[in-house]
Design a protein around this motif. Structure first.
Motif, PDB file in Angstrom:
ATOM      1  N   ILE A  63       2.268  -6.909  -3.281  1.00 52.30           N
ATOM      2  CA  ILE A  63       2.711  -7.416  -4.580  1.00 52.30           C
ATOM      3  C   ILE A  63       4.227  -7.543  -4.548  1.00 52.30           C
ATOM      4  O   ILE A  63       4.930  -6.579  -4.265  1.00 52.30           O
ATOM      5  CB  ILE A  63       2.258  -6.487  -5.720  1.00 52.30           C
ATOM      6  N   THR A  64       4.731  -8.751  -4.837  1.00 54.65           N
ATOM      7  CA  THR A  64       6.177  -8.985  -4.796  1.00 54.65           C
ATOM      8  C   THR A  64       6.816  -8.891  -6.168  1.00 54.65           C
ATOM      9  O   THR A  64       8.017  -8.660  -6.277  1.00 54.65           O
ATOM     10  CB  THR A  64       6.491 -10.377  -4.204  1.00 54.65           C
ATOM     11  N   GLU A  65       6.005  -9.081  -7.225  1.00 57.77           N
ATOM     12  CA  GLU A  65       6.572  -9.027  -8.569  1.00 57.77           C
ATOM     13  C   GLU A  65       5.486  -8.679  -9.579  1.00 57.77           C
ATOM     14  O   GLU A  65       4.411  -9.275  -9.574  1.00 57.77           O
ATOM     15  CB  GLU A  65       7.172 -10.391  -8.917  1.00 57.77           C
ATOM     16  N   THR A  66       5.766  -7.682 -10.430  1.00 59.83           N
ATOM     17  CA  THR A  66       4.865  -7.320 -11.522  1.00 59.83           C
ATOM     18  C   THR A  66       5.659  -6.513 -12.540  1.00 59.83           C
ATOM     19  O   THR A  66       6.614  -5.830 -12.160  1.00 59.83           O
ATOM     20  CB  THR A  66       3.629  -6.540 -11.023  1.00 59.83           C
ATOM     21  N   ALA A  83       0.358 -10.032 -11.663  1.00 61.59           N
ATOM     22  CA  ALA A  83       1.115  -9.621 -10.482  1.00 61.59           C
ATOM     23  C   ALA A  83       1.208 -10.808  -9.529  1.00 61.59           C
ATOM     24  O   ALA A  83       0.206 -11.477  -9.259  1.00 61.59           O
ATOM     25  CB  ALA A  83       0.432  -8.453  -9.788  1.00 61.59           C
ATOM     26  N   THR A  84       2.431 -11.079  -9.030  1.00 58.18           N
ATOM     27  CA  THR A  84       2.631 -12.159  -8.069  1.00 58.18           C
ATOM     28  C   THR A  84       2.490 -11.579  -6.661  1.00 58.18           C
ATOM     29  O   THR A  84       3.127 -10.572  -6.325  1.00 58.18           O
ATOM     30  CB  THR A  84       4.018 -12.790  -8.237  1.00 58.18           C
ATOM     31  N   GLU A  97       2.466 -11.902  -2.286  1.00 62.10           N
ATOM     32  CA  GLU A  97       3.378 -12.454  -1.279  1.00 62.10           C
ATOM     33  C   GLU A  97       3.115 -13.927  -0.980  1.00 62.10           C
ATOM     34  O   GLU A  97       4.005 -14.651  -0.547  1.00 62.10           O
ATOM     35  CB  GLU A  97       3.316 -11.628   0.009  1.00 62.10           C
ATOM     36  N   GLU A 135       5.043  -2.985  -7.873  1.00 63.61           N
ATOM     37  CA  GLU A 135       5.643  -3.833  -6.835  1.00 63.61           C
ATOM     38  C   GLU A 135       5.671  -3.073  -5.520  1.00 63.61           C
ATOM     39  O   GLU A 135       5.952  -1.885  -5.487  1.00 63.61           O
ATOM     40  CB  GLU A 135       7.077  -4.213  -7.228  1.00 63.61           C
TER      41      GLU A 135
END
Length: 188
Positions: free
Chosen positions: A135-138, A154-155, A157, A170
């Motif tokens: 997960i790169t962003e949350t 959640a974004t 990779e 993250e």
């Protein structure tokens, strides 16, 4: 060539409708009080991933397409196409963005995917059903967010966005079902 009739329609059955190969994703046998029984189905095109609905009556017949799958490695996006490499012959193959539409959000360097061939031509790609992503962003966890049904975006990779429970942060690695686009579990 083999044929499929109304009684053979089930989930994942492949058939040709108007020169286009499809896979049945949903079906419903209907027996009205008056009149003949029929099947209402949703089919996904192997060519462009579009889902269409069709009603099938008794006596309707469809040919079964000969679909071949070949495992290839995703290499990179060259700006116009996605590039793949045959793991045995090391030949390279390019597929357009439209051909890779649904699967492209799961691509990450070096993964093996199944390239779908119809009549000797590559027509689409399928990502593995279950994959692991970082997960790169949350959004951060908030104290008190412990209700079991709550989720947050959640974004991953690969750039895809999935809904995850609040305890996932993250940098965590998670398993995702790429068919439904759903979070499965946190990898320990």
């Amino acid at each position: 060539m083999a044929t499929v009739g109304m009684s053979d329609i089930k989930k994942n059955v492949r058939l040709i409708v108007g020169e286009v190969p499809y896979k049945v994703v949903e079906f419903q046998h209907v027996k009205p009080g008056k009149g003949a029984a029929f099947v209402r189905m949703k089919m996904k095109s192997f060519l462009n991933g579009k889902v269409v609905e069709k009603t099938v009556h008794a006596g309707d017949k469809f040919e079964v397409p000969v679909i071949e799958y070949k495992t290839m490695q995703y290499l990179y996006d060259d700006g116009e196409m996605y590039q793949f490499m045959d793991n045995e012959t090391y030949d390279q193959l390019g597929l357009t963005y439209e051909q890779c539409d649904d699967a492209s959000k799961w691509f990450k360097d070096g993964i093996n995917v199944d390239i779908v061939f119809y009549k000797g031509k590559a027509i689409s790609v399928q990502a593995p059903e279950v994959m692991e992503f970082v997960i790169t962003e949350t959004p951060p966890n908030f104290k008190g967010d412990t209700s079991s049904g709550s989720k947050k975006p959640a974004t991953l990779e690969s750039g895809a966005v999935v809904q995850v429970p609040y305890h996932v942060l993250e940098g965590d690695t998670v398993k995702v079902n790429t068919v439904d686009g759903e979070y499965l579990e946190k990898v320990k």
